[in-house]
Design a protein around this motif. Structure first.
Motif, short mmCIF file in Angstrom:
data_model
loop_
_atom_site.label_atom_id
_atom_site.label_comp_id
_atom_site.label_asym_id
_atom_site.label_seq_id
_atom_site.Cartn_x
_atom_site.Cartn_y
_atom_site.Cartn_z
N GLU A 35 0.76 -0.74 0.23
CA GLU A 35 -0.22 -0.11 0.53
C GLU A 35 0.82 1.18 0.35
OE1 GLU A 35 -1.95 -3.29 2.82
OE2 GLU A 35 -0.25 -2.60 2.62
N SER A 36 0.32 2.20 0.01
CA SER A 36 0.97 3.82 -0.27
C SER A 36 -0.18 4.76 -0.69
CB SER A 36 2.35 3.64 -1.65
OG SER A 36 1.70 3.56 -2.85
N GLY A 37 0.01 5.82 -0.11
CA GLY A 37 -0.38 6.81 -0.45
C GLY A 37 -1.14 7.93 1.11
N GLY A 38 -1.06 6.44 2.41
CA GLY A 38 -1.47 7.45 3.05
C GLY A 38 -1.11 8.91 3.82
N GLY A 39 -0.77 9.14 5.42
CA GLY A 39 -0.91 10.58 5.54
C GLY A 39 -1.76 11.87 5.97
N LEU A 40 -1.55 12.33 6.65
CA LEU A 40 -2.44 13.48 6.96
C LEU A 40 -2.37 14.02 6.20
CD1 LEU A 40 -2.73 14.56 10.38
CD2 LEU A 40 -0.37 16.19 10.02
N VAL A 41 -3.84 14.37 6.61
CA VAL A 41 -4.45 15.11 5.63
C VAL A 41 -5.72 15.96 7.14
CG1 VAL A 41 -5.90 13.31 5.66
CG2 VAL A 41 -6.51 15.89 3.64
N GLN A 42 -6.60 17.11 6.52
CA GLN A 42 -7.47 18.11 7.50
C GLN A 42 -8.46 16.97 7.18
OE1 GLN A 42 -7.05 22.03 6.65
NE2 GLN A 42 -5.39 22.36 8.33
N TYR A 63 -7.27 0.68 -5.82
CA TYR A 63 -7.08 2.26 -5.76
C TYR A 63 -8.51 2.48 -4.14
CZ TYR A 63 -4.28 2.83 -9.35
OH TYR A 63 -2.93 2.82 -10.11
N LEU A 64 -7.93 2.95 -3.78
CA LEU A 64 -9.32 3.57 -2.55
C LEU A 64 -9.28 4.91 -2.65
CD1 LEU A 64 -11.99 2.43 -0.96
CD2 LEU A 64 -10.30 3.39 0.61
N GLN A 65 -9.92 5.57 -3.39
CA GLN A 65 -10.16 7.12 -3.01
C GLN A 65 -10.74 8.06 -2.07
OE1 GLN A 65 -9.12 9.68 -5.82
NE2 GLN A 65 -9.40 11.64 -3.95
N MET A 66 -10.87 8.76 -1.49
CA MET A 66 -11.26 9.12 -0.06
C MET A 66 -11.32 10.30 -0.20
SD MET A 66 -9.56 6.75 2.77
CE MET A 66 -7.66 7.33 2.56
N ASN A 67 -12.68 11.35 0.04
CA ASN A 67 -12.94 12.19 -0.21
C ASN A 67 -13.65 12.88 1.23
OD1 ASN A 67 -12.04 12.12 -2.63
ND2 ASN A 67 -14.07 12.25 -3.47
N SER A 68 -13.94 13.75 0.89
CA SER A 68 -15.13 14.65 2.66
C SER A 68 -14.44 13.93 3.69
CB SER A 68 -16.34 14.42 2.35
OG SER A 68 -16.33 15.09 1.28
N LEU A 69 -12.87 13.57 4.09
CA LEU A 69 -12.09 12.35 5.03
C LEU A 69 -12.82 13.33 6.09
CD1 LEU A 69 -9.61 11.72 3.66
CD2 LEU A 69 -10.65 9.85 4.64
N LYS A 70 -12.71 12.89 6.84
CA LYS A 70 -13.50 12.93 8.55
C LYS A 70 -12.86 12.34 9.40
CE LYS A 70 -18.70 12.19 7.98
NZ LYS A 70 -19.68 11.47 8.01
N PRO A 71 -12.44 13.31 10.86
CA PRO A 71 -11.19 12.36 11.94
C PRO A 71 -12.05 10.88 12.08
CG PRO A 71 -12.34 14.32 12.66
CD PRO A 71 -12.82 14.27 11.20
N VAL A 99 -7.30 11.80 10.14
CA VAL A 99 -7.44 13.09 9.46
C VAL A 99 -7.21 14.08 10.50
CG1 VAL A 99 -9.24 13.65 8.34
CG2 VAL A 99 -9.19 11.44 7.51
N SER A 100 -7.15 15.16 10.71
CA SER A 100 -6.71 16.05 12.12
C SER A 100 -6.76 17.15 11.52
CB SER A 100 -6.07 15.58 13.21
OG SER A 100 -5.68 16.49 14.15
N SER A 101 -7.10 18.30 11.98
CA SER A 101 -6.66 19.91 11.72
C SER A 101 -5.44 20.23 12.67
CB SER A 101 -8.02 20.50 12.35
OG SER A 101 -8.90 20.87 13.27
#
Length: 122
Positions: A4-11, A77-85, A120-122
């Motif tokens: 797998e790849s593509g993970g990370g920190l996103v708001q 693939y997994l496209q993830m939109n409107s991500l939530k905590p 997923v964090s601000s």
């Protein structure tokens, strides 16, 4: 092998696309799936695609996540939109040869990636 790849920190409200490249076998005959495990929780099915193209999503991600595959690249693939905590978790890809109608059941899958962290964090 699945990587797998593509993970990370996103708001919150952001997007990520996870990839999972297969090697040593071809994906086109496989049922594919994404699972996730949040801290202190059991692993749960997120989305799956049977080898005939039928797709299932967990209720918690319907309308926000999209599973896909590119057989020419031997990658899913997994496209993830409107991500939530609440989407924060380690995400795993998994495959099994042939069709499997109950494809969100993790015990059926013999092939697993090592996981990629999504936060997923601000």
């Amino acid at each position: 092998q699945l990587v797998e790849s593509g993970g990370g920190l996103v708001q919150p409200g952001g997007s990520l696309r996870l990839s999972c490249e297969a090697s040593g076998f071809t994906l086109d005959y496989h049922t594919i799936a994404w699972f996730r495990q949040a801290p202190g929780k059991e692993r749960e099915g997120v989305s799956c695609m049977i080898n005939d193209g039928r797709i299932h999503y967990a209720d918690s991600v319907k309308g926000r996540f999209t599973i896909s595959r590119d057989n020419a690249k031997n990658t899913m693939y997994l496209q993830m939109n409107s991500l939530k905590p609440d989407d924060t978790a380690v995400y795993y890809c998994a495959t099994l040869p042939g069709p499997f109608v109950g494809c969100l059941v993790e015990l059926a899958y013999p092939n697993w990636g090592l996981g990629t962290q999504v936060t997923v964090s601000s």
